[in-house]
Design an enzyme around this catalytic site. Structure first.
Site, PDB file in Angstrom:
ATOM      1  N   ASP A   1       0.815  -1.221   0.000  1.00 49.13           N
ATOM      2  CA  ASP A   1       0.000   0.000   0.000  1.00 49.13           C
ATOM      3  C   ASP A   1       0.853   1.278   0.000  1.00 49.13           C
ATOM      4  O   ASP A   1       0.410   2.345   0.394  1.00 49.13           O
ATOM      5  CB  ASP A   1      -0.940  -0.004   1.211  1.00 49.13           C
ATOM      6  CG  ASP A   1      -0.182  -0.164   2.513  1.00 49.13           C
ATOM      7  OD1 ASP A   1       1.036  -0.476   2.464  1.00 49.13           O
ATOM      8  OD2 ASP A   1      -0.784   0.036   3.580  1.00 49.13           O
TER       9      ASP A   1
ATOM     10  N   HIS B   1      24.334   4.697 -17.803  1.00 47.20           N
ATOM     11  CA  HIS B   1      23.267   5.011 -16.848  1.00 47.20           C
ATOM     12  C   HIS B   1      23.489   4.250 -15.536  1.00 47.20           C
ATOM     13  O   HIS B   1      22.563   3.643 -14.995  1.00 47.20           O
ATOM     14  CB  HIS B   1      21.897   4.697 -17.450  1.00 47.20           C
ATOM     15  CG  HIS B   1      21.458   5.730 -18.439  1.00 47.20           C
ATOM     16  ND1 HIS B   1      20.255   5.692 -19.091  1.00 47.20           N
ATOM     17  CD2 HIS B   1      22.075   6.852 -18.893  1.00 47.20           C
ATOM     18  CE1 HIS B   1      20.152   6.748 -19.897  1.00 47.20           C
ATOM     19  NE2 HIS B   1      21.243   7.455 -19.799  1.00 47.20           N
TER      20      HIS B   1
ATOM     21  N   ASP C   1      26.501  12.581 -12.848  1.00 47.61           N
ATOM     22  CA  ASP C   1      25.492  13.117 -13.760  1.00 47.61           C
ATOM     23  C   ASP C   1      24.233  13.267 -12.924  1.00 47.61           C
ATOM     24  O   ASP C   1      23.584  12.268 -12.581  1.00 47.61           O
ATOM     25  CB  ASP C   1      25.270  12.139 -14.927  1.00 47.61           C
ATOM     26  CG  ASP C   1      24.267  12.653 -15.951  1.00 47.61           C
ATOM     27  OD1 ASP C   1      23.502  13.584 -15.628  1.00 47.61           O
ATOM     28  OD2 ASP C   1      24.250  12.109 -17.073  1.00 47.61           O
TER      29      ASP C   1
ATOM     30  N   ASP D   1      20.309  19.183 -15.600  1.00 53.80           N
ATOM     31  CA  ASP D   1      20.954  17.938 -16.055  1.00 53.80           C
ATOM     32  C   ASP D   1      22.426  18.254 -16.320  1.00 53.80           C
ATOM     33  O   ASP D   1      22.773  18.739 -17.402  1.00 53.80           O
ATOM     34  CB  ASP D   1      20.246  17.449 -17.323  1.00 53.80           C
ATOM     35  CG  ASP D   1      20.790  16.114 -17.820  1.00 53.80           C
ATOM     36  OD1 ASP D   1      21.622  15.509 -17.120  1.00 53.80           O
ATOM     37  OD2 ASP D   1      20.377  15.686 -18.919  1.00 53.80           O
TER      38      ASP D   1
ATOM     39  N   HIS E   1      27.428   7.753 -27.451  1.00 48.87           N
ATOM     40  CA  HIS E   1      26.104   8.415 -27.397  1.00 48.87           C
ATOM     41  C   HIS E   1      26.123   9.780 -28.064  1.00 48.87           C
ATOM     42  O   HIS E   1      27.176  10.367 -28.282  1.00 48.87           O
ATOM     43  CB  HIS E   1      25.607   8.517 -25.944  1.00 48.87           C
ATOM     44  CG  HIS E   1      26.508   9.321 -25.040  1.00 48.87           C
ATOM     45  ND1 HIS E   1      26.594  10.696 -25.094  1.00 48.87           N
ATOM     46  CD2 HIS E   1      27.365   8.940 -24.057  1.00 48.87           C
ATOM     47  CE1 HIS E   1      27.440  11.120 -24.171  1.00 48.87           C
ATOM     48  NE2 HIS E   1      27.941  10.073 -23.540  1.00 48.87           N
TER      49      HIS E   1
ATOM     50  N   HIS F   1      20.189  16.611 -25.976  1.00 49.18           N
ATOM     51  CA  HIS F   1      18.735  16.383 -26.032  1.00 49.18           C
ATOM     52  C   HIS F   1      18.076  17.650 -25.528  1.00 49.18           C
ATOM     53  O   HIS F   1      18.696  18.452 -24.832  1.00 49.18           O
ATOM     54  CB  HIS F   1      18.332  15.160 -25.194  1.00 49.18           C
ATOM     55  CG  HIS F   1      18.812  15.203 -23.763  1.00 49.18           C
ATOM     56  ND1 HIS F   1      18.190  15.934 -22.781  1.00 49.18           N
ATOM     57  CD2 HIS F   1      19.879  14.613 -23.146  1.00 49.18           C
ATOM     58  CE1 HIS F   1      18.839  15.770 -21.628  1.00 49.18           C
ATOM     59  NE2 HIS F   1      19.873  14.989 -21.821  1.00 49.18           N
TER      60      HIS F   1
ATOM     61  N   HIS G   1      14.568  14.483 -20.667  1.00 48.95           N
ATOM     62  CA  HIS G   1      14.688  14.302 -22.123  1.00 48.95           C
ATOM     63  C   HIS G   1      13.405  14.903 -22.686  1.00 48.95           C
ATOM     64  O   HIS G   1      12.398  14.215 -22.836  1.00 48.95           O
ATOM     65  CB  HIS G   1      14.830  12.819 -22.482  1.00 48.95           C
ATOM     66  CG  HIS G   1      16.107  12.226 -21.961  1.00 48.95           C
ATOM     67  ND1 HIS G   1      16.327  10.889 -21.858  1.00 48.95           N
ATOM     68  CD2 HIS G   1      17.255  12.813 -21.521  1.00 48.95           C
ATOM     69  CE1 HIS G   1      17.544  10.667 -21.352  1.00 48.95           C
ATOM     70  NE2 HIS G   1      18.109  11.827 -21.145  1.00 48.95           N
TER      71      HIS G   1
ATOM     72  N   GLU H   1      26.593  17.331 -24.005  1.00 52.51           N
ATOM     73  CA  GLU H   1      27.163  16.325 -23.109  1.00 52.51           C
ATOM     74  C   GLU H   1      28.046  15.296 -23.818  1.00 52.51           C
ATOM     75  O   GLU H   1      27.743  14.103 -23.808  1.00 52.51           O
ATOM     76  CB  GLU H   1      26.056  15.608 -22.342  1.00 52.51           C
ATOM     77  CG  GLU H   1      24.893  15.095 -23.173  1.00 52.51           C
ATOM     78  CD  GLU H   1      23.848  14.403 -22.301  1.00 52.51           C
ATOM     79  OE1 GLU H   1      24.238  13.486 -21.559  1.00 52.51           O
ATOM     80  OE2 GLU H   1      22.668  14.767 -22.364  1.00 52.51           O
TER      81      GLU H   1
ATOM     82  N   TYR I   1      34.552   7.053 -23.176  1.00 53.21           N
ATOM     83  CA  TYR I   1      34.541   5.958 -22.195  1.00 53.21           C
ATOM     84  C   TYR I   1      35.467   4.859 -22.689  1.00 53.21           C
ATOM     85  O   TYR I   1      35.371   4.443 -23.851  1.00 53.21           O
ATOM     86  CB  TYR I   1      33.111   5.409 -22.045  1.00 53.21           C
ATOM     87  CG  TYR I   1      32.105   6.534 -21.876  1.00 53.21           C
ATOM     88  CD1 TYR I   1      31.795   7.025 -20.617  1.00 53.21           C
ATOM     89  CD2 TYR I   1      31.519   7.143 -22.997  1.00 53.21           C
ATOM     90  CE1 TYR I   1      30.909   8.094 -20.465  1.00 53.21           C
ATOM     91  CE2 TYR I   1      30.641   8.211 -22.862  1.00 53.21           C
ATOM     92  CZ  TYR I   1      30.341   8.680 -21.593  1.00 53.21           C
ATOM     93  OH  TYR I   1      29.476   9.741 -21.456  1.00 53.21           O
TER      94      TYR I   1
ATOM     95  N   ARG J   1      32.590  12.492 -18.918  1.00 52.59           N
ATOM     96  CA  ARG J   1      31.505  13.215 -19.612  1.00 52.59           C
ATOM     97  C   ARG J   1      31.432  14.604 -18.984  1.00 52.59           C
ATOM     98  O   ARG J   1      31.610  14.739 -17.763  1.00 52.59           O
ATOM     99  CB  ARG J   1      30.171  12.465 -19.456  1.00 52.59           C
ATOM    100  CG  ARG J   1      28.991  13.183 -20.106  1.00 52.59           C
ATOM    101  CD  ARG J   1      27.797  12.252 -20.364  1.00 52.59           C
ATOM    102  NE  ARG J   1      27.096  11.804 -19.178  1.00 52.59           N
ATOM    103  CZ  ARG J   1      27.132  10.563 -18.708  1.00 52.59           C
ATOM    104  NH1 ARG J   1      27.850   9.636 -19.313  1.00 52.59           N
ATOM    105  NH2 ARG J   1      26.459  10.237 -17.619  1.00 52.59           N
TER     106      ARG J   1
ATOM    107  N   GLU K   1      28.731  17.738 -19.061  1.00 52.17           N
ATOM    108  CA  GLU K   1      27.393  18.086 -19.562  1.00 52.17           C
ATOM    109  C   GLU K   1      26.935  19.433 -19.022  1.00 52.17           C
ATOM    110  O   GLU K   1      26.963  19.675 -17.816  1.00 52.17           O
ATOM    111  CB  GLU K   1      26.389  17.002 -19.133  1.00 52.17           C
ATOM    112  CG  GLU K   1      24.958  17.323 -19.533  1.00 52.17           C
ATOM    113  CD  GLU K   1      23.986  16.183 -19.230  1.00 52.17           C
ATOM    114  OE1 GLU K   1      24.247  15.404 -18.295  1.00 52.17           O
ATOM    115  OE2 GLU K   1      22.966  16.097 -19.939  1.00 52.17           O
TER     116      GLU K   1
END
Ligand code: GLY
Ligand code: MN
Ligand code: MN
Length: 441
Positions: A39, A243, A260, A271, A350, A354, A361, A384, A388, A408, A410
């Site tokens: 619940d 991610h 990130d 972001d 990548h 975006h 996004h 970004e 890697y 990275r 960004e």
């Protein structure tokens, strides 16, 4: 506190109605509460389209827009007041107060939807809705239409067309208003402060989750509703998992940590990604790789201006990164060939951007037919780029000092009339400036 005024929400609804076909109707459901276990429910997050048009944050709501309807064009269905539920979950606005508070023409209890909605749909030839978001809602609307169709021989007029609301509404959401820009500036500022805090708190031996806690602390003490998406705190090789959200490993001396993370402020997302040394000093190899990503980030941001198209920053970033990877002996061959045959994707897997807004996004088309969309003032996007180098059979020939690194960088960028504004500039990204910041506690 910066917030969107009720007159701005009314303007958004008016604009949408002005663009709808005469004789049509739009049905925009709020989000459905998500059960976590037994619940217990996840914290409620309103549907982004519904929020954009109402600013109303309660569950079990539905906005109906019926342009040119004489008895009222904007109708809200919402929960009735109920002392028992209000004692448990807090105040319910209720339909009576909703008319003035949300600025709609009429409001009804959500339990009356079955009775009222078919009458609103009947005689409208086109229904605008975000199809596929809420399958049970879609099924209910189809059921109402089927019921009207069953009475066709008696003169009932069923709607004949369903059109995705996306074509109209998401085109509006992509251009941020002056107030939205203020809110997004603030979301980026809080997010930047959180990154600075993490840089200053990190120590070798800490868990990644301890840094995540520092981020969340900064978000929530600043009035943000936690994070806009699960924060990524990846130490060492975990930075190579795009991610990565487990955030349960120790941060080791000599390694980089990639964060990130961005807050959600007034339903708008920040972001930001920064990659910094756990020890407070970049090694030579880390700096070499980092400076390539930084150069890519800067080259991409340079192209964020009216007159350029959405993919131009990414193309510039890839160009810089491939050149850099060749100079470090990580890629071999001719730059243009490596880009054309996609072999650089092993290290730069990548895209670099975006749209950003109520959704991290965010909505809005990226292309018109085959062409990338041109930038226009009021658009907000991320920049970004990342490199890697996980340890695997594809990286077997990479010089050893770079193995296990992920970098990275960004930023959140607003397109302005003359160029751009970097909304996330409050957190440093040059290695020297980051090192100075990390020592300043
Ligand atoms: N944090 C998700 C992204 O950067 O797109
Ligand atoms: Mn991000
Ligand atoms: Mn992003």
């Amino acid at each position: 506190m910066i917030s969107i005024s009720s007159s701005e929400y009314a303007r958004r609804r008016r604009r949408l109605m002005n663009e709808m076909e005469p004789g049509s109707i739009a049905v925009i459901p709020g989000a459905v509460a998500q059960r976590r276990n037994r619940d217990i429910f996840y914290p409620f997050r309103q549907d982004s389209d519904f929020y954009y048009l109402t600013g109303f944050c309660e569950p079990e709501a539905l906005l109906v827009l019926v342009p040119q309807r004489e008895q009222g064009e904007t109708i809200l269905f919402c929960r009735d007041k109920d002392p028992r539920i209000e004692q448990r979950d807090g105040v319910i606005l209720g339909p009576e107060a909703a008319v003035a508070s949300i600025g709609v023409d009429d409001a009804f209890p959500v339990v009356d939807e079955d009775e009222i909605l078919p009458g609103l749909l009947e005689g409208r030839h086109r229904i605008y809705m975000t199809m596929g978001e809420y399958p049970s809602f879609d099924a209910r609307i189809l059921g109402y239409v089927a019921d009207i169709r069953a009475r066709e021989s008696g003169g009932a007029q069923p709607p004949g067309e369903f059109v995705s609301l996306k074509h109209l509404l998401h085109e509006h959401r992509i251009y941020k208003s002056p107030t939205e820009i203020q809110v997004m500036r603030h979301a980026a500022q809080i997010s930047a402060n959180a990154h600075v805090r993490a840089m200053q708190k990190v120590r070798p031996g800490m868990l990644e989750s301890e840094l995540e806690a520092e981020l969340v602390y900064e978000f929530m003490r600043s009035g943000a509703a936690n994070a806009a998406y699960p924060s990524i705190v990846g130490g060492g090789k975990n930075a190579c998992v795009l991610h990565y959200i487990n955030n349960n490993c120790a941060l080791n001396d000599g390694e980089l940590v990639l964060i990130d993370a961005g807050c959600e402020y007034q339903h708008y997302a920040g972001d930001i990604t920064r990659t910094f040394p756990v020890s407070g000093r970049y090694s030579e190899a880390q700096k070499e790789l980092y400076d390539i990503v930084l150069a890519a980030n800067l080259a991409a941001i340079e192209l964020c201006r009216p007159g350029e198209h959405f993919n131009a920053p990414h193309e510039a970033a890839v160009n810089v990164m491939v050149e850099g990877l060749i100079s470090l002996g990580i890629l071999h061959g001719d730059k243009d060939d490596l880009i054309a045959d996609g072999s650089y994707l092993v290290f730069c897997p990548h895209k670099s951007s975006h749209w950003l807004g109520i959704d991290v996004h965010d909505v809005g088309d990226y292309r018109f037919d085959e062409e990338w969309r041109p930038f226009e003032p009021g658009m907000v996007l991320t920049i970004e780029p990342g490199i890697y180098i996980p340890s695997n059979d594809k990286t077997a020939n990479v010089p050893e000092q770079y193995i296990g690194m992920g970098v990275r960088i960004e930023d959140d960028v607003l397109i302005t009339k003359d160029g751009h504004e970097v909304l996330s500039s409050a957190v440093a990204k040059e290695t020297g400036a980051i090192e100075t910041l990390m020592q300043a506690l």
